[in-house]
Design a protein around this motif. Structure first.
Motif, PDB file in Angstrom:
ATOM      1  N   ALA A 119       2.158 -19.861  13.324  1.00  0.00           N
ATOM      2  CA  ALA A 119       2.554 -18.458  13.223  1.00  0.00           C
ATOM      3  C   ALA A 119       1.669 -17.543  14.064  1.00  0.00           C
ATOM      4  O   ALA A 119       2.096 -16.441  14.444  1.00  0.00           O
ATOM      5  N   LEU A 120       0.446 -17.963  14.340  1.00  0.00           N
ATOM      6  CA  LEU A 120      -0.461 -17.161  15.163  1.00  0.00           C
ATOM      7  C   LEU A 120      -0.193 -17.311  16.650  1.00  0.00           C
ATOM      8  O   LEU A 120      -0.646 -16.485  17.457  1.00  0.00           O
ATOM      9  N   LEU A 121       0.525 -18.344  17.042  1.00  0.00           N
ATOM     10  CA  LEU A 121       0.738 -18.622  18.457  1.00  0.00           C
ATOM     11  C   LEU A 121       1.818 -17.720  19.038  1.00  0.00           C
ATOM     12  O   LEU A 121       2.838 -17.467  18.393  1.00  0.00           O
ATOM     13  N   PRO A 122       1.623 -17.246  20.257  1.00  0.00           N
ATOM     14  CA  PRO A 122       2.714 -16.535  20.932  1.00  0.00           C
ATOM     15  C   PRO A 122       3.788 -17.529  21.354  1.00  0.00           C
ATOM     16  O   PRO A 122       3.583 -18.742  21.314  1.00  0.00           O
ATOM     17  N   GLU A 123       4.928 -17.019  21.763  1.00  0.00           N
ATOM     18  CA  GLU A 123       5.965 -17.898  22.298  1.00  0.00           C
ATOM     19  C   GLU A 123       5.409 -18.614  23.526  1.00  0.00           C
ATOM     20  O   GLU A 123       4.827 -17.989  24.419  1.00  0.00           O
ATOM     21  N   ALA A 124       5.566 -19.925  23.536  1.00  0.00           N
ATOM     22  CA  ALA A 124       4.915 -20.736  24.570  1.00  0.00           C
ATOM     23  C   ALA A 124       5.627 -20.707  25.916  1.00  0.00           C
ATOM     24  O   ALA A 124       5.033 -21.092  26.928  1.00  0.00           O
ATOM     25  N   ARG A 125       6.844 -20.247  25.966  1.00  0.00           N
ATOM     26  CA  ARG A 125       7.647 -20.354  27.189  1.00  0.00           C
ATOM     27  C   ARG A 125       6.917 -19.771  28.400  1.00  0.00           C
ATOM     28  O   ARG A 125       6.469 -18.626  28.388  1.00  0.00           O
ATOM     29  N   ASP A 126       6.794 -20.593  29.434  1.00  0.00           N
ATOM     30  CA  ASP A 126       6.231 -20.239  30.734  1.00  0.00           C
ATOM     31  C   ASP A 126       4.723 -19.966  30.704  1.00  0.00           C
ATOM     32  O   ASP A 126       4.155 -19.531  31.718  1.00  0.00           O
ATOM     33  N   LEU A 127       4.064 -20.231  29.604  1.00  0.00           N
ATOM     34  CA  LEU A 127       2.628 -19.979  29.523  1.00  0.00           C
ATOM     35  C   LEU A 127       1.827 -21.144  30.104  1.00  0.00           C
ATOM     36  O   LEU A 127       2.221 -22.310  30.017  1.00  0.00           O
ATOM     37  N   ARG A 128       0.669 -20.813  30.663  1.00  0.00           N
ATOM     38  CA  ARG A 128      -0.323 -21.807  31.066  1.00  0.00           C
ATOM     39  C   ARG A 128      -1.291 -21.950  29.892  1.00  0.00           C
ATOM     40  O   ARG A 128      -1.942 -20.977  29.501  1.00  0.00           O
ATOM     41  N   VAL A 129      -1.390 -23.152  29.337  1.00  0.00           N
ATOM     42  CA  VAL A 129      -2.083 -23.348  28.065  1.00  0.00           C
ATOM     43  C   VAL A 129      -3.232 -24.329  28.223  1.00  0.00           C
ATOM     44  O   VAL A 129      -3.113 -25.348  28.916  1.00  0.00           O
ATOM     45  N   LEU A 130      -4.332 -24.024  27.546  1.00  0.00           N
ATOM     46  CA  LEU A 130      -5.475 -24.936  27.430  1.00  0.00           C
ATOM     47  C   LEU A 130      -5.649 -25.283  25.964  1.00  0.00           C
ATOM     48  O   LEU A 130      -5.764 -24.397  25.114  1.00  0.00           O
ATOM     49  N   ASP A 131      -5.659 -26.581  25.655  1.00  0.00           N
ATOM     50  CA  ASP A 131      -5.885 -27.066  24.294  1.00  0.00           C
ATOM     51  C   ASP A 131      -7.261 -27.721  24.261  1.00  0.00           C
ATOM     52  O   ASP A 131      -7.459 -28.811  24.797  1.00  0.00           O
ATOM     53  N   LEU A 132      -8.222 -27.044  23.647  1.00  0.00           N
ATOM     54  CA  LEU A 132      -9.601 -27.528  23.577  1.00  0.00           C
ATOM     55  C   LEU A 132      -9.784 -28.393  22.342  1.00  0.00           C
ATOM     56  O   LEU A 132      -9.648 -27.928  21.211  1.00  0.00           O
ATOM     57  N   GLY A 133     -10.129 -29.655  22.559  1.00  0.00           N
ATOM     58  CA  GLY A 133     -10.220 -30.597  21.457  1.00  0.00           C
ATOM     59  C   GLY A 133      -8.836 -31.055  21.058  1.00  0.00           C
ATOM     60  O   GLY A 133      -8.458 -30.996  19.882  1.00  0.00           O
ATOM     61  N   CYS A 134      -8.072 -31.532  22.031  1.00  0.00           N
ATOM     62  CA  CYS A 134      -6.645 -31.816  21.812  1.00  0.00           C
ATOM     63  C   CYS A 134      -6.402 -33.035  20.954  1.00  0.00           C
ATOM     64  O   CYS A 134      -5.285 -33.241  20.466  1.00  0.00           O
ATOM     65  N   GLY A 135      -7.415 -33.897  20.766  1.00  0.00           N
ATOM     66  CA  GLY A 135      -7.243 -35.065  19.912  1.00  0.00           C
ATOM     67  C   GLY A 135      -6.117 -35.958  20.392  1.00  0.00           C
ATOM     68  O   GLY A 135      -6.009 -36.297  21.568  1.00  0.00           O
ATOM     69  N   ALA A 136      -5.218 -36.316  19.467  1.00  0.00           N
ATOM     70  CA  ALA A 136      -4.114 -37.222  19.790  1.00  0.00           C
ATOM     71  C   ALA A 136      -2.930 -36.510  20.408  1.00  0.00           C
ATOM     72  O   ALA A 136      -1.872 -37.112  20.585  1.00  0.00           O
ATOM     73  N   GLY A 137      -3.080 -35.223  20.735  1.00  0.00           N
ATOM     74  CA  GLY A 137      -2.088 -34.535  21.548  1.00  0.00           C
ATOM     75  C   GLY A 137      -0.933 -33.891  20.831  1.00  0.00           C
ATOM     76  O   GLY A 137       0.026 -33.436  21.468  1.00  0.00           O
TER      77      GLY A 137
END
Length: 260
Positions: free
Chosen positions: A42-60
């Motif tokens: 719920a805290l995430l913005p709409e992901a469409r077209d975003l450049r995203v970094l996942d820090l500590g992505c674990g199993a993805g």
């Protein structure tokens, strides 16, 4: 994740730890059933077209979810070779790149990402203010940083288990120990010597402010009725918070302000 020596703690590559961790419901496909899952999404913005970094992505799980919901690209970073092997085998995506690096040393150009996410990793990091400052640099103006971490009320229990019981063994209350004493504390979690860093709520929030980010939302997830019906043995999860979630934004550049 950090050891006392200052190097990255890589507990997820310990076979004994990973064998225990993999029994948790939140591992693998069960991540959607984690108690804080809906609050994090719920805290995430709409992901469409975003450049995203996942820090500590674990199993993805989160990286794959963001790519599947339209992110232009997702870079997943983790120090654990075993977790990244799972991510590449089970959650490969044409718009996801997995990189094995420690959060303490990974580097990116300024304004590289529109969204930075980090799920249950920051309580392993010694230099939280420094990492948040670097994240703020990596964000483009208007970019968003969303994270979850263990709640200070939860990390302040260490090295004990937090619960105080009466003579009959009933849990009567939750005890904090040395709340103001920030720093590393060890616990036994599947294996001895798992190291987490306790810091106060003020430190967590002020770290965002000091990095120049605008705090937009803070959430302390509490399990709802449906989740408790599905997890009846977890009723005591309502008695104290275990997670803290936050969303902060990098201010937009104001073109009305003359450059000097």
């Amino acid at each position: 994740m950090s050891e006392a020596s200052g190097g990255p703690q890589n507990i997820y590559d310990d076979p004994a730890f990973l064998a225990g961790y993999s029994t948790l419901e939140r591992f693998g496909a069960g991540w959607e059933r984690a108690m804080e899952h809906s609050d994090l999404l719920a805290l995430l913005p709409e992901a469409r077209d975003l450049r995203v970094l996942d820090l500590g992505c674990g199993a993805g799980q989160l990286a794959h979810h963001l790519a599947a919901t339209g992110a232009a690209e997702v870079v997943g970073v983790d120090v654990s070779e075993r977790m990244l092997a799972l991510a590449r085998a089970e959650r490969a995506h044409s718009r996801v790149t997995y990189r094995r690096e420690a959060l303490e040393t990974v580097a990116f150009p300024p304004a590289r990402f529109d969204l930075v996410v980090s799920s249950l990793v920051l309580h392993y990091i010694d230099d939280y203010p420094g990492l948040v400052r670097r994240i703020a640099e990596w964000l483009a103006p208007g970019g968003v940083f969303v994270y979850s971490t263990e709640h200070p009320i939860y990390t302040a229990r260490l090295p004990g288990d937090g619960w105080v019981s009466d003579d009959a063994g009933r849990r009567t209350r939750w005890a904090l120990d040395r709340y103001a004493d920030e720093g590393a504390r060890e616990e036994t979690w599947f294996v001895p010597g798992v190291r987490k860093v306790h810091r106060t709520l003020a430190t967590l929030i002020n770290g965002l402010v000091d990095a120049g980010l605008v705090v937009e939302r803070v959430v302390e997830p509490i399990p709802g009725e449906q989740w408790l019906r599905d997890h009846p043995l977890a009723i005591e999860e309502r008695r104290r918070p275990i997670f803290l979630l936050a969303r902060a934004r990098k201010p937009q550049l104001d073109s009305r302000v003359p450059k000097t």
